[in-house]
Write an enzyme that holds these catalytic residues in place. Structure first.
Site, PDB file in Angstrom:
ATOM      1  CG  LEU A 140      -2.007   1.094   1.261  1.00  0.00           C
ATOM      2  CD1 LEU A 140      -3.155   0.633   2.151  1.00  0.00           C
ATOM      3  CD2 LEU A 140      -1.514   2.443   1.750  1.00  0.00           C
ATOM      4  CB  SER A 190      -2.333  12.199  -7.131  1.00  0.00           C
ATOM      5  OG  SER A 190      -1.766  13.108  -6.216  1.00  0.00           O
ATOM      6  CB  SER A 191       2.018  14.136  -8.075  1.00  0.00           C
ATOM      7  OG  SER A 191       1.999  14.397  -6.675  1.00  0.00           O
ATOM      8  N   GLY A 192       4.555  12.663  -8.311  1.00  0.00           N
ATOM      9  CA  GLY A 192       5.895  12.531  -7.739  1.00  0.00           C
ATOM     10  C   GLY A 192       6.396  11.126  -7.486  1.00  0.00           C
ATOM     11  CB  SER A 241      13.470  14.528   3.885  1.00  0.00           C
ATOM     12  OG  SER A 241      14.299  15.590   3.433  1.00  0.00           O
ATOM     13  CE1 TYR A 280       8.708  17.965   4.014  1.00  0.00           C
ATOM     14  CE2 TYR A 280      11.069  18.419   3.999  1.00  0.00           C
ATOM     15  CZ  TYR A 280       9.996  17.659   3.591  1.00  0.00           C
ATOM     16  OH  TYR A 280      10.193  16.576   2.763  1.00  0.00           O
TER      17      TYR A 280
END
Ligand code: NAD
Length: 313
Positions: free
Chosen positions: A6, A11-13, A140, A153
């Site tokens: 999963l 939707s992107s990237g 990240s 972030y």
């Protein structure tokens, strides 16, 4: 037997590329539930999936910020089975903190931290029962090293790192693996979305000097970093797929060998001074030479620091 994977935020990237790569695996090792918050954005994924669509890839709605949405998605899956969970959904946020509302900051944590925690909580009982599973989270390098004007972030990714590092110990007892993928800059819509938001903002509450550092020093430097060191979402997706295929995956994987030395500064000097001063100098003192510095870093690291980072085969 096929593994049920999963992936959130497809939707992107990176999420989109990862879902497609896994679904198109030549050995058909995976069945991918590619999820997204808003199904109206599924065209790009459907197109990229090609023949795999509705065979090894199915699309489901899932908002990581909603208990109901997570429950509904899992209930739609065969036996609610998730062998590999990929927490990829995330949002960025840049700018002087004086100009960000508490609510906007909390939203970043709601998605990047609590969203992933919600997903992990939902799949954990079954993974423990089966004594198998792999939880992969898109962290990240900013989960390891803070970056100027990315305060909240970076904090949200640090939070995820602490959470996963803690959980990994317990889950080893249940044969469930935990991995963090730590990309450097990736050229996705992520940066564009941030730039759009920043373009609209008047930075209420922030003083003129700070706004000037942000706009005239940070933004060009950041753009430079994306251009010189940036990876494609496909590269990060391939590295992640490699980690998913491992029998004994590690806790941490950086994907960008060009960026590892910047993170290594932190481990070279536990007082923090070396990294704070290096980033300060890169930003404020090498201003006009920033381009050169970045290329120098690229040049040095190309040869010396390849180890440590996963390179897609
Ligand atoms: P992206 O913006 O293309 O992808 C993020 C996806 O998460 C989007 O599809 C977005 O719709 C989705 N999303 C946001 N909130 C959601 C929610 N509540 N529920 C479900 N989906 C939600 O950017 P990307 O670069 O592909 O980012 C993927 C991950 O990689 C993120 O976690 C990001 O923090 C991380 N990352 C990105 C970079 C970079 O430079 N782009 C670098 C390191 C790590």
């Amino acid at each position: 037997e096929q593994k049920a994977v999963l992936v959130t935020g497809c939707s992107s990237g990176i999420g989109l590329r990862l879902a497609v790569l896994l679904a198109q695996d030549a050995k058909k090792r995976y069945h991918v539930t590619a999820t997204m918050r808003d199904l109206r954005k599924k065209d790009k994924l459907e197109q990229a999936a090609g023949d795999a669509l509705n065979k090894t890839l199915s699309i489901q709605r899932l908002d990581v910020c909603s208990d109901e949405s997570v429950a509904e998605c899992l209930n739609n899956m065969k036996d609610r089975r998730v062998d590999v969970l990929v927490n990829n959904a995330g949002v960025g946020q840049i700018g002087p903190i004086e100009s960000l509302s508490m609510q906007d900051m909390q939203k970043v944590f709601e998605t990047n931290f609590f969203g992933a925690v919600r997903m992990i909580k939902a799949v954990l009982p079954d993974m423990k029962k089966r004594k198998s599973g792999h939880i992969v989270t898109m962290s990240s390098v900013m989960g390891l090293q803070g970056i100027v004007f990315n305060d909240v972030y970076a904090a949200s990714k640090f939070a995820m790192e602490g959470f996963c590092e803690s959980l990994a110990v317990q889950l080893l007892k249940f044969n469930v693996n935990v991995s963090l993928i730590e990309p450097g800059p990736v050229n996705t819509e992520f940066e564009m979305k941030l730039m759009e938001e920043v373009g609209k903002s008047q930075f209420p509450g922030a003083d003129a000097e700070t706004v000037r550092y942000f706009k005239e020093v940070y933004l060009p430097a950041s753009h430079e970093i994306f251009t010189t060191l940036g990876q494609s979402p496909d590269t990060v997706a391939k590295a992640t797929m490699q980690v998913i295929g491992m029998r004994l995956p590690r806790l941490r994987y950086q994907t960008n060998a060009l960026y590892t030395p910047l993170v290594a500064l932190k481990y070279a000097d536990e007082s923090g001074s070396l990294s704070v001063r290096t980033f300060y100098n890169l930003l404020f003192n090498f201003g006009p030479l920033f381009h050169l510095s970045m290329n120098l870093i690229k040049c040095i690291t190309c040869n010396c620091f390849r180890r440590g980072a996963v390179s897609p085969s």
